[in-house]
Design an enzyme around this catalytic site. Sequence first.
Site, PDB file in Angstrom:
ATOM      1  N   GLU A 295       0.996  -1.876   0.016  1.00 48.85           N
ATOM      2  CA  GLU A 295       0.073  -0.205   0.310  1.00 48.85           C
ATOM      3  C   GLU A 295       0.630   1.228  -0.165  1.00 48.85           C
ATOM      4  OE1 GLU A 295      -3.252   0.643   2.833  1.00 48.85           O
ATOM      5  OE2 GLU A 295      -4.521  -0.748   1.816  1.00 48.85           O
ATOM      6  N   HIS A 324       8.740 -26.641   0.884  1.00 45.98           N
ATOM      7  CA  HIS A 324       8.141 -28.322  -0.111  1.00 45.98           C
ATOM      8  C   HIS A 324       7.452 -27.803  -0.932  1.00 45.98           C
ATOM      9  CE1 HIS A 324      10.757 -31.043   2.361  1.00 45.98           C
ATOM     10  NE2 HIS A 324      10.467 -29.815   3.439  1.00 45.98           N
ATOM     11  N   LYS A 438     -13.696   0.656  -2.315  1.00 50.05           N
ATOM     12  CA  LYS A 438     -14.526   0.751  -1.259  1.00 50.05           C
ATOM     13  C   LYS A 438     -16.116   1.410  -1.517  1.00 50.05           C
ATOM     14  CE  LYS A 438     -11.282   1.309   2.258  1.00 50.05           C
ATOM     15  NZ  LYS A 438     -10.634   1.962   3.589  1.00 50.05           N
TER      16      LYS A 438
END
Length: 469
Positions: A295, A324, A438
């Site tokens: 951000e 792994h 938003k």
Amino acid sequence: MAVSQIKFYYKNVTAEVIGAEHGITDSQLKELAEKTTPLIAQLNTERKAGKTPYRDLPFNEQIPAHVMALADELRPRCENLVVLGIGGSALGNIALQTALNPYMYNLDDSQRRGPRLFVFDNVDPAQFASFLDWACDKLDKTIFNVISKSGRTAETASQMLIVRKMLLDKLGPDGFKNQLVATTDPGAGTLRKIADEYGLKSLEVPEGVGGRFSVLSAVGLFSAAMCGIDIDGLLAGARDMDIRVSDTEFFKNPAAINAAVNFHYYKRAKRISVMMPYGYALKDFADWYRQLWAESLGKAKTLTGSKVHIGPTPVKALGVTDQHSQVQLYREGPNDKLFTFLQVDNFEKDVQIGPAPDCAAELDYLAGKDLGKLINSEKTATEFALLKSNRPCVTISFDRVNPYTIGQFIYLFEVTTSLAGGLFGINAYDQPAVELGKEATFALMGRAGGENLAEQIKPFARLDERFIV
Ligand code: PA5
């Protein structure tokens, strides 16, 4: 300054170790020092001028005093603490809890130093319903800490409204007032309005401190204090790191070198920055770092307004687990990454490996060794393997994971982010691109004023049959 300082080790990015094609040469390091040194001084000046309020948090005595007073008041009647927040209003709380309390904290009463802690940073209905089913007959012993700087974030507001109704239904108006703590802007915003209207207990997100830089404010400190974490130790660690990261001598300043190394590699097509803790306790700090880095540094424009679309991509991995799953790519895939290992020299507790049975003598080499030795050997082994493939690596080592070293780590990365912002020439403290999503959510949920945006979204939301198979 107390003894246990975290260390930043960067030899494994040098040309001496991984060769001149991928490593940083002496002259490049000198150039980086010359470019970064004025930025350290500039940041110090900006800090004195009050432009980086997050840097003053470790020195603020009122915040921990207020937090401790509220925690002391609430702890005796709190068996469950529920944090409702998202992004910078949640990730620090999660990271502190994972780092500084035992793995079985919530499940084993003998390992708990405070209430159980639950942090909800999502609005998955099935997840939240399951929690509410469990908590609904324990509400009088449950405190909800709603954290939202703006107070209008849809996710947190929805959770708060659900909990408010439940508290009102089950415990009445006093239940809502007594069981909810609001952490929000000191003077403005929806949550502040609600807190004032209903006389809720409240804490403050200090002015000018963005969510991702707020963990050392009441945002992160309250749940930590409630759960028995030494918040004074955290702040002391940050204060001591403040001395190191304010040093205008580049080669003594870990934040400056870290920012410069990241900047160097971004400019040379290594645009992915992998943080790989070798220690479960540090796992969620890789998540916290991911937000801080993404951000703060992912920006469309420079400070002077030129279009750049810049920013390294932070990736989290966990040692040894991801050896792994990821290391095949990390070694043989594109050489486009910088690796930041987090290493723990001494674990809080260690476990000895048992003897091998007679039929499995090939496992004898493990018998009697500690898991701490195994995990650290695996870190060394993985780094060695990456270096053999000319992949640049830095390591941040913790003598021990404790509040003091975690406070240092938080502050180190916050200041590294500010300096990296300076090197990239962008504003590290805003997040304009998060806003459209938003606003679009508000529009889709029917908030007044969002009608126009809702219309714009329709063509994207409608599925085109031609492309469904
Ligand atoms: O770092 C940030 O600014 C964001 O991640 C915010 O913390 C997040 O969007 C939540 O915002 P608020 O605290 O206003 O609810």
